[in-house]
Design an enzyme around this catalytic site. Structure first.
Site, PDB file in Angstrom:
ATOM      1  CG  ASP A 210      -1.833   1.221   1.244  1.00 27.23           C
ATOM      2  OD1 ASP A 210      -2.631   1.371   0.300  1.00 27.23           O
ATOM      3  OD2 ASP A 210      -1.722   2.022   2.189  1.00 27.23           O
ATOM      4  CD  GLU A 294      -4.974   0.629  -3.652  1.00 22.75           C
ATOM      5  OE1 GLU A 294      -6.215   0.746  -3.636  1.00 22.75           O
ATOM      6  OE2 GLU A 294      -4.208   1.359  -3.006  1.00 22.75           O
ATOM      7  CG  ASP A 376      -1.126   3.463   5.687  1.00 28.40           C
ATOM      8  OD1 ASP A 376      -2.116   3.855   5.044  1.00 28.40           O
ATOM      9  OD2 ASP A 376      -0.324   4.236   6.239  1.00 28.40           O
TER      10      ASP A 376
END
Length: 416
Positions: A210, A294, A376
């Site tokens: 992340d 991501e 996170d």
């Protein structure tokens, strides 16, 4: 019950919003970059070559732009190559014949690639090249010689004085050489060679990442990696150099010296950032078999003026790019999760999704199961879980209530 037909690989790729790197071992073209120190004669010739390549590029760009906006005509590479031949015959452009023709033709090919990317929606309209940005010249095999581990460029009698910080692979010969002059005055040469990169031994580790600003990334194993903030570390030094530059008289020698000082500070920032990213991504690829991240839209995120500087300094795009191609090199599985996947708002324990989770909330408790989460780390765990699901079965990770899913459902809904 009858067996369900197996989906093809293409169908799985269309079903899921992700990309997985190709892990097959093959011959790969790799760039080896070195610094070199030209002799006075070589520097004069290289500067002249880069100036001619810049002139041809800008003239071709102007010709293509004028042809389209004034006559709605499309001009391609073959037409600009014909223009180059005619330019060499003009009396005021005879100096184009004093340098190798290969870098000039390569510049026209790069311009064609720039227009192809523009029409494909992958880049902006090509810009004119400027002298103070430095310059580069690309030499193919017809314009250089590789002899006894030394590089002889066209029209140069002496080899380049290269600082061999690492050796080329045994038996490898460059297929293309790119000479570059950076704004800071540094000369570099990039040699493209074909190498076979062996796969790394399989690792039992799997990791989800992340990305962030305060900490560069949070790992699904609970580790936070600090953000070096290379620009912030040199910001005061850069500010002083830029203030000194602004006080110098334009087109003066002192202004040129001050501009070089500013460029050198920018080079220090860039070197620090790239050194850290290469070491970090190499370590992550070596230690983990599966890496999930991501698919962030950095281009849109930097439009936020309050976060643009911090996001650019973190260099998320370069970080993901390095992870992707290094995973491809060494046989790792790299998965990109769709940017709309609610990784932060989803409870990694029970799957409950909260309605809102502002950025200032770094820790939260799930209202359904009561599990305490680090924002996170929880997001990294969810990214890894979604990445493993995508990798195994090709399942979609797009949230059920996303706009695109709703729009697709509306299209498929039969009219009454």
């Amino acid at each position: 019950m009858g067996l369900k037909p197996r989906r093809s690989r293409a169908a799985l790729i269309n079903l899921a919003s992700y990309r997985i790197s190709d892990i097959s071992v093959r011959m790969t073209q790799k760039a080896f970059k070195y610094r070199f120190y030209p002799t006075p004669e070589q520097e004069i010739l290289l500067r002249k070559t880069m100036g001619c390549a810049r002139l041809v590029y800008n003239r071709a760009l102007a010709a293509r732009t004028e042809a389209w906006y004034e006559r709605q005509e499309r001009v391609g590479y073959s037409e600009t190559s014909t223009m180059l031949t005619s330019w060499k015959k003009q009396e005021d452009l005879q100096f184009l014949n004093e340098v190798s023709s290969v870098p000039l033709q390569q510049g026209l090919r790069h311009l064609q690639t720039a227009f192809t990317n523009f029409f494909g929606g992958r880049a902006k309209y090509p810009n004119f090249k400027k002298k103070h940005h430095g310059g580069n010249a690309e030499f193919t095999k017809a314009a250089f010689k590789w002899r006894d581990g030394q590089v002889f460029l066209a029209k140069c009698s002496q080899p380049l004085d290269v600082r061999w910080s690492r050796q080329l692979p045994n038996g490898a010969e460059p297929s293309t050489i790119t000479v570059k002059l950076l704004p800071s005055g540094r000369w570099t040469v990039a040699m493209f060679v074909d190498v076979e990169i062996a796969k790394l031994p399989e690792s039992p580790n799997q990791i989800g990442l992340d990305l962030g600003i305060t900490s560069l990334m949070a790992l699904s194993n609970g580790v936070h990696l600090a953000n070096p903030k290379a620009f912030k570390a040199k910001r005061r030094k850069l500010r002083q150099a830029q203030k000194a530059l602004s006080r110098k008289k334009k087109r003066s020698n002192n202004r040129h010296k001050a501009r070089l000082k500013v460029a050198k500070v920018h080079a220090e920032i860039s070197d620090t950032r790239h050194d850290f990213l290469h070491k970090l991504t190499t370590r992550l690829v070596r230690e983990n078999q599966v890496i999930a991240v991501e698919d962030l839209s950095v281009k849109n995120m930097v439009k936020n003026r309050k976060l643009a500087l911090s996001i650019s300094d973190a260099s998320w795009g370069e970080l993901v790019r390095q992870l992707e191609y290094k995973s491809n090199w060494y046989g790792r599985t790299f998965v990109k999760i769709d940017r709309w996947f609610p990784s932060s708002k989803r409870c990694g324990h029970c799957g409950h999704i909260v309605d809102k989770l502002p950025l200032n909330i770094r820790e939260w408790d799930c209202p359904k199961c009561g599990t305490h989460h680090d924002r996170d780390v929880n997001a990294a765990k969810n990214i890894l879980a979604a990445g493993l699901a995508v990798n195994v079965c090709g399942a979609t990770v797009r949230p059920e209530q996303s706009k695109s899913v709703k729009a697709g459902a509306m299209k498929q809904k039969p009219k009454s």
